[in-house]
Design an enzyme around this catalytic site. Structure first.
Site, PDB file in Angstrom:
ATOM      1  N   GLY A  85       9.938   2.187  -8.878  1.00  6.29           N
ATOM      2  CA  GLY A  85       8.540   2.514  -9.195  1.00  6.29           C
ATOM      3  C   GLY A  85       8.211   3.864  -8.572  1.00  6.29           C
ATOM      4  O   GLY A  85       7.077   4.141  -8.191  1.00  6.29           O
ATOM      5  N   ILE A 118       6.121  -4.224  -2.197  1.00  4.09           N
ATOM      6  CA  ILE A 118       4.765  -3.667  -2.128  1.00  4.09           C
ATOM      7  C   ILE A 118       3.937  -4.109  -3.334  1.00  4.09           C
ATOM      8  O   ILE A 118       2.717  -4.245  -3.243  1.00  4.09           O
ATOM      9  CB  ILE A 118       4.848  -2.119  -2.046  1.00  4.09           C
ATOM     10  CG1 ILE A 118       5.471  -1.692  -0.704  1.00  4.09           C
ATOM     11  CG2 ILE A 118       3.479  -1.473  -2.243  1.00  4.09           C
ATOM     12  CD1 ILE A 118       5.708  -0.194  -0.562  1.00  4.09           C
ATOM     13  N   ASP A 129      -2.238  -3.132   6.306  1.00  4.84           N
ATOM     14  CA  ASP A 129      -3.306  -3.897   6.967  1.00  4.84           C
ATOM     15  C   ASP A 129      -3.352  -3.559   8.453  1.00  4.84           C
ATOM     16  O   ASP A 129      -4.423  -3.453   9.051  1.00  4.84           O
ATOM     17  CB  ASP A 129      -3.088  -5.398   6.750  1.00  4.84           C
ATOM     18  CG  ASP A 129      -3.003  -5.734   5.260  1.00  4.84           C
ATOM     19  OD1 ASP A 129      -3.805  -5.190   4.497  1.00  4.84           O
ATOM     20  OD2 ASP A 129      -2.110  -6.521   4.876  1.00  4.84           O
ATOM     21  N   HIS A 158      -1.578 -10.744   2.398  1.00  3.49           N
ATOM     22  CA  HIS A 158      -1.971  -9.358   2.112  1.00  3.49           C
ATOM     23  C   HIS A 158      -3.028  -9.332   1.006  1.00  3.49           C
ATOM     24  O   HIS A 158      -2.879  -8.632   0.013  1.00  3.49           O
ATOM     25  CB  HIS A 158      -0.730  -8.540   1.725  1.00  3.49           C
ATOM     26  CG  HIS A 158      -1.028  -7.115   1.366  1.00  3.49           C
ATOM     27  ND1 HIS A 158      -1.561  -6.219   2.257  1.00  3.49           N
ATOM     28  CD2 HIS A 158      -0.882  -6.434   0.206  1.00  3.49           C
ATOM     29  CE1 HIS A 158      -1.724  -5.046   1.653  1.00  3.49           C
ATOM     30  NE2 HIS A 158      -1.322  -5.151   0.409  1.00  3.49           N
TER      31      HIS A 158
END
Ligand code: APR
Length: 322
Positions: free
Chosen positions: A10, A128, A161, A188
């Site tokens: 990505g 992710i 975070d 998350h």
């Protein structure tokens, strides 16, 4: 590791490009491969001109089709990778939760992790793509089906975070953010994120400030989505967080024995089968899932509220693959 290789899947996206750039600048990385379904040659060629230690891999992956064909560069990108970072997928628009991304991103993660199982079954995978609470269980189920699942090598990246909590606490206390390291546990997304401010030495806040800092950490991503007004979600800060996480994993692989960072991993700390907490990293990824100390009464309330949501999101991922 003699020749440390990182693959970014990505890599042409909003997160993928700055993440790849930071990896290109890293002294810990010898080889970097970038993979995407569009625009990869441009990103890889562009990065290849930066005169740093890391080499862009061989012949640059070219744009492929969906689902990926065997010759679209994925095999080359993954073969020999020590760490695979996966920010592939679609980002949020205003009003969307991370869970709204499930339908699209679930199958993207599934396909890419199938590729990892085939071409780099020993690599540490850093996920992710959101919703991380569900995409990590998806990755685990895929790896199990392929017979190569190793819980110490699969992580959801929750470092952003921690970055947010550190920034917000530093601002509120007048500290240098470099001196703050907040433990953030759970998942998350929204209320599944729980920063443990009671464990930050010297932090002084009123009940109202603590509530505001907690909620801001949980929903910090929404601030960015709103400010970007339709152009997506956090990319630069997420890229930074993904890079920090990756560098730490590599440092531990290469022998550093003091690497502890929060990660969303398979866990027996709670009755949620995946849970973010401090983890000790070593030569083979997660060496030990560490506990998170005692919760204050305030944190315990959030903790009790979080678990049903988190467990539901985990189950959704498991069901998707099965
Ligand atoms: N294989 C490889 N790359 C893919 C695939 C796939 N199957 N599907 C999509 N991509 C690529 C896209 O081509 C694009 O370049 O993923 C990239 C995603 O980039 P953006 O759309 O800019 O999204 P970004 O903001 O980077 O967020 C990506 O990370 O934090 C999460 O919620 C966020 O899930 C979202 C993801």
């Amino acid at each position: 590791v003699a020749n440390t290789k990182v693959a970014v899947l990505g890599a042409a996206g909003g997160i993928g490009q700055p993440l790849s750039m930071l990896c290109k600048l890293s002294n810990e990385i010898d080889e970097l491969s970038c993979y995407d379904i569009v625009g990869t040659p441009g990103v890889a060629a562009d990065l290849s001109h930066i005169p740093t230690k890391s080499k862009m891999i061989g012949s640059l992956p070219h744009p492929g089709s969906w689902p990926p064909r065997s010759d679209d560069g994925l095999a080359e990108a993954l073969t020999g990778a020590d760490v695979v970072v996966i920010p592939a997928g679609v980002p949020r628009k205003p009003g969307m939760t991370r869970d709204d991304l499930f339908n699209t991103n679930a199958s993207i993660v599934q396909t890419l992790v199938e590729g990892c199982a085939e071409h780099c079954p020993e690599a540490v995978l850093a996920i992710i793509s959101n919703p991380v609470n569900s995409t990590v269980p998806i990755a685990a189920e895929v790896l199990k089906k392929k017979g190569v699942y190793d819980p110490s090598k699969l992580c959801g990246v929750t470092t952003l975070d921690v970055c947010r909590a550190n920034t917000f606490v530093a601002n509120s206390q007048g500290w240098d953010p470099k001196d703050v390291d907040v433990t953030v546990i759970g998942g998350h997304a929204g209320i599944t994120i729980l920063p443990l401010f009671s464990q930050v030495p010297g932090m002084k806040v009123s009940d109202e400030e603590r509530e505001a800092l907690t909620v801001r950490t949980q929903f910090g991503g929404d601030e960015v989505v709103k400010a970007k007004a339709g152009a997506g979600s956090a990319t630069l800060s997420m890229a930074y967080a993904g890079y920090l996480f990756t560098e730490n994993v590599i440092k531990a692989m290469n022998g550093a024995d003091d690497i502890v960072q929060c990660a969303y991993v398979e866990s027996t700390l709670t009755d949620a089968p995946y849970f973010a907490s401090p983890c000790k990293f070593g030569k083979n990824g997660v060496e030990e899932v560490l506990g998170f100390g005692e919760l204050s009464d305030y944190e315990q309330q959030w903790f009790d509220k979080m678990l049903p949501d988190l467990k539901k999101q985990i189950q959704k991922g498991i069901d998707f693959v099965n």
